[in-house]
Scaffold this active site. Structure first.
Site, PDB file in Angstrom:
ATOM      1  N   PRO A  82      -4.186  11.374   1.164  1.00  0.00           N
ATOM      2  CA  PRO A  82      -3.547  10.308   0.422  1.00  0.00           C
ATOM      3  C   PRO A  82      -4.231   9.001   0.789  1.00  0.00           C
ATOM      4  O   PRO A  82      -4.546   8.772   1.941  1.00  0.00           O
ATOM      5  CB  PRO A  82      -2.121  10.325   0.947  1.00  0.00           C
ATOM      6  CG  PRO A  82      -2.085  11.351   2.009  1.00  0.00           C
ATOM      7  CD  PRO A  82      -3.339  12.112   1.995  1.00  0.00           C
ATOM      8  N   GLU A  83      -4.437   8.149  -0.164  1.00  0.00           N
ATOM      9  CA  GLU A  83      -5.112   6.895   0.133  1.00  0.00           C
ATOM     10  C   GLU A  83      -4.081   5.848   0.549  1.00  0.00           C
ATOM     11  O   GLU A  83      -2.895   6.164   0.700  1.00  0.00           O
ATOM     12  CB  GLU A  83      -5.969   6.499  -1.072  1.00  0.00           C
ATOM     13  CG  GLU A  83      -6.929   7.638  -1.411  1.00  0.00           C
ATOM     14  CD  GLU A  83      -8.003   7.317  -2.436  1.00  0.00           C
ATOM     15  OE1 GLU A  83      -8.276   6.141  -2.686  1.00  0.00           O
ATOM     16  OE2 GLU A  83      -8.575   8.274  -2.984  1.00  0.00           O
ATOM     17  N   LYS A 142      -4.893   3.297   5.930  1.00  0.00           N
ATOM     18  CA  LYS A 142      -4.327   4.639   5.982  1.00  0.00           C
ATOM     19  C   LYS A 142      -3.565   4.892   7.287  1.00  0.00           C
ATOM     20  O   LYS A 142      -3.146   6.013   7.546  1.00  0.00           O
ATOM     21  CB  LYS A 142      -5.450   5.666   5.806  1.00  0.00           C
ATOM     22  CG  LYS A 142      -6.164   5.516   4.458  1.00  0.00           C
ATOM     23  CD  LYS A 142      -7.457   6.295   4.388  1.00  0.00           C
ATOM     24  CE  LYS A 142      -8.217   5.933   3.109  1.00  0.00           C
ATOM     25  NZ  LYS A 142      -9.576   6.532   3.092  1.00  0.00           N
ATOM     26  N   ARG A 170     -19.128  13.292   1.025  1.00  0.00           N
ATOM     27  CA  ARG A 170     -18.020  13.200   0.071  1.00  0.00           C
ATOM     28  C   ARG A 170     -18.560  13.253  -1.340  1.00  0.00           C
ATOM     29  O   ARG A 170     -19.674  12.805  -1.602  1.00  0.00           O
ATOM     30  CB  ARG A 170     -17.232  11.898   0.269  1.00  0.00           C
ATOM     31  CG  ARG A 170     -16.714  11.680   1.669  1.00  0.00           C
ATOM     32  CD  ARG A 170     -15.823  12.797   2.173  1.00  0.00           C
ATOM     33  NE  ARG A 170     -14.632  12.971   1.347  1.00  0.00           N
ATOM     34  CZ  ARG A 170     -13.536  12.251   1.470  1.00  0.00           C
ATOM     35  NH1 ARG A 170     -13.435  11.332   2.385  1.00  0.00           N
ATOM     36  NH2 ARG A 170     -12.507  12.475   0.676  1.00  0.00           N
TER      37      ARG A 170
END
Length: 320
Positions: free
Chosen positions: A2-3, A52, A310
């Site tokens: 989750p960002e 985060k 990524r």
DNA sequence: TCCAAATGTAAAA
DNA sequence: TTTACCTTTGGAT
């Protein structure tokens, strides 16, 4: 993971569900037994997010620092009279439809039964590192990359390593703009660097760059300062919306054409909770997980490549 | 039943 | 720049 928007949402949820009375803190899985023992019986007095990182403040000037990492999640269950019930925040886990299913749990934790005013507390499911139990709700943390009790000084040290967070009111956009412009590292990589900007992850990176029309592979110093500033301003809007909405949505209404299933099931499976009226996940993004599909703006196939471990998604025509 | 993927980061090489 | 780590899920086998 989750960002940042998710973590801010969590901070608000903890404040509304758990602030006040002393909490029972435990580690059903056992891997956080020592920390849980330290916090057990203390009251929650603060709930903050920076990027985060989630910081839950307990009396005695102790903080529980948690980071969800790639697949951590908090799962909540609440009493019928809870001020707000959020059943799951985190990722990657599908929670569609669970809004109604956890109110009356089929399995009850025998160790807390009868001690919560008649409210049935569900047993922990899976590998629960930490459980916070209040008068009206319970929260279970699974799969975090970080979970530790720290002092105020240690918290300050963690924050010192983070860049400005677009969701926070105290964020300084100039710090972000100056830092990006000082480096030849690509703008795409810098957006994922939490020391440059805190809270941005793979989705916001891809989507903000598309909306700005900026090529992710362009060195930061080669992107005009006004464009970098525009990216910041856009992140402020997008991420605050995400925190309020509980899902990332970056498409403008006029661009929301379903892909007709072309992306296949499960491409963007964990973005929404199925709430009526929510933007479907296959209409929520411009480029994220849309490689090979036509760009919503120009029709050219969306590109993808791995960058620094990524997946990066972008339109080679719209982003220059 | 097995396996890859996932909104991430830190440490090792 | 590669590896290790943390866990759940959905699709393939």
């Amino acid at each position: 993971m989750p960002e940042g928007h998710t973590v801010h949402r969590l901070a608000r949820t903890f404040a509304s569900l758990f602030a006040g009375p002393a909490l029972r803190v435990s580690s059903p899985q056992g891997r956080f037994a020592d920390g849980a023992a330290v916090l057990d019986g203390r009251r929650l007095v603060a709930s903050q997010a920076w990027g985060k990182q989630l910081f839950l403040g307990f009396e005695g000037d102790l903080w529980l620092r948690t980071h969800l990492g790639l697949y951590g999640a908090w799962t909540f269950a609440g009493a019928p009279d809870a001020p707000e019930v959020v059943h799951a925040i985190g990722a990657p886990r599908k929670r569609i439809g669970e809004r109604e299913t956890t109110v009356v749990p089929s399995v009850v934790d025998p160790t807390t039964e009868g001690s919560t005013g008649g409210w049935l507390v569900p047993s922990p499911r899976g590998q629960v590192r930490v459980r916070l139990l209040g008068d009206h709700a319970v929260a279970d943390l699974t799969g975090p990359t970080a979970c530790e009790v720290i002092t105020a000084e240690e918290k300050t040290a963690v924050e010192a390593r983070l860049g400005p967070d677009p969701i926070r009111d105290d964020a300084d956009a100039d710090v972000f703009v100056a830092r990006v412009g000082r480096s030849r590292v690509t703008i795409g990589q810098q957006l994922m660097d939490q020391a440059v900007v805190a809270g941005v992850g793979n989705i916001y990176r891809a989507e903000a760059l598309f909306r700005a029309g900026v090529d992710p592979l362009r060195p930061g110093r080669d992107v005009p300062a006004v464009a970098v500033r525009a990216i910041w301003d856009d992140l402020v809007v997008l991420m605050r919306d995400g925190a309020d909405r509980g899902a990332i949505v970056t498409t403008r209404p006029e661009d929301r054409v379903p892909d007709g299933g072309a992306a296949g099931p499960g491409r963007t499976r964990q973005n929404t909770d199925g709430t009526p009226g929510a933007v479907p996940s296959d209409e929520a993004f411009y480029v994220y997980h849309r490689d090979g599909l036509p760009c919503r703006r120009c029709g050219a196939p969306v590109l993808a490549k791995e960058l620094a471990g990524r997946n990066l998604f972008w339109c080679g025509v719209c982003q220059v």
